[in-house]
Design a protein around this motif. Structure first.
Motif, PDB file in Angstrom:
ATOM      1  N   ASP A  54       3.579  -3.781 -10.984  1.00  0.00           N
ATOM      2  CA  ASP A  54       4.551  -3.278 -10.008  1.00  0.00           C
ATOM      3  C   ASP A  54       4.152  -1.889  -9.509  1.00  0.00           C
ATOM      4  O   ASP A  54       4.248  -1.594  -8.307  1.00  0.00           O
ATOM      5  CB  ASP A  54       5.950  -3.227 -10.638  1.00  0.00           C
ATOM      6  CG  ASP A  54       6.505  -4.619 -10.918  1.00  0.00           C
ATOM      7  OD1 ASP A  54       6.000  -5.588 -10.324  1.00  0.00           O
ATOM      8  OD2 ASP A  54       7.434  -4.731 -11.749  1.00  0.00           O
ATOM      9  N   ASP A  55       3.705  -1.047 -10.431  1.00  0.00           N
ATOM     10  CA  ASP A  55       3.285   0.306 -10.039  1.00  0.00           C
ATOM     11  C   ASP A  55       2.073   0.254  -9.123  1.00  0.00           C
ATOM     12  O   ASP A  55       1.993   1.008  -8.137  1.00  0.00           O
ATOM     13  CB  ASP A  55       2.951   1.136 -11.288  1.00  0.00           C
ATOM     14  CG  ASP A  55       4.190   1.497 -12.080  1.00  0.00           C
ATOM     15  OD1 ASP A  55       5.286   1.530 -11.485  1.00  0.00           O
ATOM     16  OD2 ASP A  55       4.066   1.752 -13.293  1.00  0.00           O
ATOM     17  N   LEU A  56       1.128  -0.626  -9.443  1.00  0.00           N
ATOM     18  CA  LEU A  56      -0.083  -0.710  -8.631  1.00  0.00           C
ATOM     19  C   LEU A  56       0.223  -1.262  -7.237  1.00  0.00           C
ATOM     20  O   LEU A  56      -0.310  -0.775  -6.234  1.00  0.00           O
ATOM     21  CB  LEU A  56      -1.130  -1.586  -9.329  1.00  0.00           C
ATOM     22  CG  LEU A  56      -2.505  -1.665  -8.656  1.00  0.00           C
ATOM     23  CD1 LEU A  56      -3.079  -0.275  -8.408  1.00  0.00           C
ATOM     24  CD2 LEU A  56      -3.463  -2.492  -9.509  1.00  0.00           C
ATOM     25  N   VAL A  57       1.087  -2.274  -7.171  1.00  0.00           N
ATOM     26  CA  VAL A  57       1.483  -2.814  -5.862  1.00  0.00           C
ATOM     27  C   VAL A  57       2.167  -1.731  -5.025  1.00  0.00           C
ATOM     28  O   VAL A  57       1.910  -1.587  -3.820  1.00  0.00           O
ATOM     29  CB  VAL A  57       2.416  -4.032  -6.051  1.00  0.00           C
ATOM     30  CG1 VAL A  57       3.015  -4.440  -4.704  1.00  0.00           C
ATOM     31  CG2 VAL A  57       1.661  -5.201  -6.654  1.00  0.00           C
ATOM     32  N   LYS A  58       3.019  -0.948  -5.661  1.00  0.00           N
ATOM     33  CA  LYS A  58       3.696   0.137  -4.957  1.00  0.00           C
ATOM     34  C   LYS A  58       2.703   1.205  -4.513  1.00  0.00           C
ATOM     35  O   LYS A  58       2.785   1.715  -3.384  1.00  0.00           O
ATOM     36  CB  LYS A  58       4.756   0.758  -5.866  1.00  0.00           C
ATOM     37  CG  LYS A  58       5.566   1.860  -5.205  1.00  0.00           C
ATOM     38  CD  LYS A  58       6.622   2.402  -6.162  1.00  0.00           C
ATOM     39  CE  LYS A  58       7.417   3.532  -5.487  1.00  0.00           C
ATOM     40  NZ  LYS A  58       8.447   4.083  -6.412  1.00  0.00           N
ATOM     41  N   ASP A  59       1.750   1.542  -5.380  1.00  0.00           N
ATOM     42  CA  ASP A  59       0.740   2.544  -5.031  1.00  0.00           C
ATOM     43  C   ASP A  59      -0.086   2.101  -3.832  1.00  0.00           C
ATOM     44  O   ASP A  59      -0.433   2.903  -2.961  1.00  0.00           O
ATOM     45  CB  ASP A  59      -0.188   2.805  -6.222  1.00  0.00           C
ATOM     46  CG  ASP A  59       0.504   3.593  -7.320  1.00  0.00           C
ATOM     47  OD1 ASP A  59       1.540   4.211  -7.039  1.00  0.00           O
ATOM     48  OD2 ASP A  59      -0.007   3.576  -8.460  1.00  0.00           O
ATOM     49  N   VAL A  60      -0.396   0.805  -3.791  1.00  0.00           N
ATOM     50  CA  VAL A  60      -1.243   0.297  -2.706  1.00  0.00           C
ATOM     51  C   VAL A  60      -0.463   0.123  -1.408  1.00  0.00           C
ATOM     52  O   VAL A  60      -0.886   0.582  -0.348  1.00  0.00           O
ATOM     53  CB  VAL A  60      -1.892  -1.047  -3.124  1.00  0.00           C
ATOM     54  CG1 VAL A  60      -2.621  -1.682  -1.940  1.00  0.00           C
ATOM     55  CG2 VAL A  60      -2.859  -0.831  -4.282  1.00  0.00           C
ATOM     56  N   SER A  61       0.682  -0.555  -1.476  1.00  0.00           N
ATOM     57  CA  SER A  61       1.410  -0.944  -0.259  1.00  0.00           C
ATOM     58  C   SER A  61       2.346   0.134   0.279  1.00  0.00           C
ATOM     59  O   SER A  61       2.576   0.207   1.488  1.00  0.00           O
ATOM     60  CB  SER A  61       2.208  -2.224  -0.516  1.00  0.00           C
ATOM     61  OG  SER A  61       3.132  -2.025  -1.584  1.00  0.00           O
ATOM     62  N   VAL A  62       2.878   0.977  -0.592  1.00  0.00           N
ATOM     63  CA  VAL A  62       3.854   1.983  -0.153  1.00  0.00           C
ATOM     64  C   VAL A  62       3.247   3.379  -0.104  1.00  0.00           C
ATOM     65  O   VAL A  62       3.278   4.058   0.918  1.00  0.00           O
ATOM     66  CB  VAL A  62       5.097   1.977  -1.080  1.00  0.00           C
ATOM     67  CG1 VAL A  62       6.087   3.054  -0.620  1.00  0.00           C
ATOM     68  CG2 VAL A  62       5.757   0.610  -1.086  1.00  0.00           C
ATOM     69  N   ASN A  63       2.668   3.791  -1.213  1.00  0.00           N
ATOM     70  CA  ASN A  63       2.151   5.165  -1.299  1.00  0.00           C
ATOM     71  C   ASN A  63       0.769   5.334  -0.681  1.00  0.00           C
ATOM     72  O   ASN A  63       0.388   6.454  -0.314  1.00  0.00           O
ATOM     73  CB  ASN A  63       2.097   5.603  -2.770  1.00  0.00           C
ATOM     74  CG  ASN A  63       3.462   5.580  -3.436  1.00  0.00           C
ATOM     75  OD1 ASN A  63       4.485   5.808  -2.790  1.00  0.00           O
ATOM     76  ND2 ASN A  63       3.476   5.303  -4.737  1.00  0.00           N
TER      77      ASN A  63
END
Length: 213
Positions: free
Chosen positions: A150-159
């Motif tokens: 979840d953190d990695l998906v957020k880092d890639v797609s959002v941040n």
């Protein structure tokens, strides 16, 4: 007659044994002399650690796959990541002698989880020179814990900001007038931030473990 023969054989055996001992001592002396010469040369040239600087990181491919782990629970998924990174290192040799590098491996990690490994093949570098070397790290469907995924998906797609860590060991030997020094080892530890959308390196902070000879 028999006594004389036995005496001759005993004398020959003793001579042969003494000769073998002399040869062993000679080779031992030569080995110690060679080691002493190498140490003197190493101390004389005052070897400096080779500098492996991570110059550039390119994101060539990144993809996430979500696989259900329980058909009765649609929220129960396992996330896996596939990733291809190309890393460019600048290698600097400030010594008055050339350096022969052995294969060096580098591991890339996300939140303490190893994702993949890349290898820089061994090469020779002349004295007082700068060389550029590349390695490609392939991450093939590495499974992550749900929280890390979840953190990695957020880092890639959002941040658009993924923090990674690159660890590796550089092994080399200094060569001067045909003599090779003992192994020189330097450990590389880089904290990097990459931008998946720009496929580039945003920032880096590298440290080196000291020279070991």
């Amino acid at each position: 007659m028999t006594s004389n023969t036995n005496t001759y054989r005993s004398s020959s055996a003793a001579s042969l044994k003494g000769c073998c001992c002399c040869i062993v001592l000679l080779f031992s002396f030569l080995a110690l002399l060679s080691l002493a010469i190498i140490l003197i040369i190493v101390l004389a040239i005052k070897p400096k650690k080779p500098q492996f600087d991570l110059q550039q990181v390119t994101v060539q491919y990144i993809n996430f796959v979500s696989t259900p782990t329980n058909t009765f629970d649609p929220l129960s998924n396992t996330e896996s990541i596939s990733l291809v990174l190309q890393m460019l290192f600048t290698v600097k040799n400030d010594n008055i002698a050339g350096i022969k590098y052995r294969d060096s491996s580098f591991t890339i990690m996300y939140r303490g989880v190893p994702l993949g490994r890349g290898v820089v093949p061994g090469f020779y570098q002349d004295a007082h020179s700068v060389k550029h070397v590349k390695t490609t790290i392939n991450v093939d469907r590495v499974n992550l814990l749900q929280s890390d995924a979840d953190d990695l998906v957020k880092d890639v797609s959002v941040n658009d900001r993924v923090e990674l860590r690159v660890l590796g060991d550089v092994n080399a030997k200094i060569r001067i007038i045909g003599i090779t020094s003992p192994s020189v080892q330097v450990s590389l530890d880089c904290s990097i931030v990459i931008s998946p959308s720009k496929q580039s390196l945003v920032s880096k902070q590298c440290g080196f473990d000291g020279l070991q000879v």
